[in-house]
Enzyme design. Sequence first.
Site, PDB file in Angstrom:
ATOM      1  N   TYR A   1      16.148   3.301 -14.001  1.00 35.77           N
ATOM      2  CA  TYR A   1      17.395   4.008 -13.708  1.00 35.77           C
ATOM      3  C   TYR A   1      18.600   3.098 -13.888  1.00 35.77           C
ATOM      4  CZ  TYR A   1      14.980   8.062 -11.786  1.00 35.77           C
ATOM      5  OH  TYR A   1      14.214   9.181 -11.626  1.00 35.77           O
TER       6      TYR A   1
ATOM      7  N   LYS B   1       3.581   1.749  19.968  1.00 34.75           N
ATOM      8  CA  LYS B   1       4.552   2.813  19.660  1.00 34.75           C
ATOM      9  C   LYS B   1       4.683   2.980  18.142  1.00 34.75           C
ATOM     10  CE  LYS B   1       8.294  -0.558  20.126  1.00 34.75           C
ATOM     11  NZ  LYS B   1       9.254  -1.166  21.065  1.00 34.75           N
TER      12      LYS B   1
END
Length: 372
Positions: free
Chosen positions: A267, A45
């Site tokens: 950042y 899956k």
Amino acid sequence: MPDYPETPSAVEAGAILTIDLGAVRENYRQLRSRSGPAECAAVVKSDGYGLSAATIASALRREGCRTFFVAHASEGLSLRRTLGAGPAIYILNGVHPGAEESCMAADLIAVANSAPQLAAWKEAAQRHGKQNVPVAVQIDSGMSRLGISPDEVDEIAADTSAFEGLDLCLVLSHLACADEPSNPSNEAQRQTFDRLRRLLPPAPASLANSSGIYLGEPYHLDLVRPGAALYGINPTPGRVNPMLPVVGLQAKVIQTRRVDSDSGVGYGHAFRAAGPLDIATIALGYGDGWPRRAAAAAWVDGKVLPFVGRVSMDSIVIDISALSPHRLRPGDLVDLIGPRQTVDDLASCAQTIGYEILTGLGWRFHRRYLGG
Ligand SMILES: *Cc1c(COP(=O)(O)O)cnc(C)c1O
């Protein structure tokens, strides 16, 4: 249908993901030999836990695997096109209302998780005048996620026409705590499953995922359903990983620089250099599925190169002061996932599980499949 999905070229991509199909096949053989006489299926899956369901399933076919599990009908249809007729493909979530026809036409096997799902599959078989259409039933033995509840099992058992036109080919259930061998829920679920499945028409039974296989023989029943362990994730957390690693990740150096004492990096200037520092910026970030909260490290020549500052969308800055000057040039590769930092290591550093790391790895990487 190409065996391998589209991937950017090694020259154009920022990072290179290596998937060792030989290791996947060896892991499959190991899981099969651990499971005694039970059939060993493969769960592919979420596009084979992010590693390409088509490629993984094709490799496992060559190991003799003949049963596959996906979550969605759409995944099943695509896998059927890849594998052709023959292998059994089960849809774990069951078939959504309206999708019965297309799934039946592709010989997909619905996992009925509720009485209405079972009834809809039966009606679709009848509309088409089909007999012995395979169906699986999932019983909720205690996880309370998917599956027919104990009350519904009684109702279905009492309804002599519940399986008219159908062939019950598998009864399954799923363990909530299989990765905790001493958790009493495992034995409780096993006993509940044992009792409930005997109320239904006789059919092969399946309970174990990867970790369930390592709970021992009483959990193996007729068929086991490993997913994660095939891809190298440790099915026995806290103990030595019995599986071979499958995934390697390397990212390219974009540029290097020396920053002065007190320079802010990245950042928020979340990192400030305590003294002059040699750093490199590498072409990998959370946009590639690298978890932003994983303050991990890269490796080169066996040397640890810690991340500095925040992970950006497309880049990460690393401290390269452990290397000799000029060791790294633009385009050189640093290791991010490998023997020194496994998928499971990275997961615990990001406070998640290896499953989420693998399924998150994106399609910006150049993908190299080894041992196909
Ligand atoms: C995902 C899944 C599996 C495979 O589990 P792993 O822990 O990856 O081995 C097996 N059965 C069901 C019902 C699942 O949803």
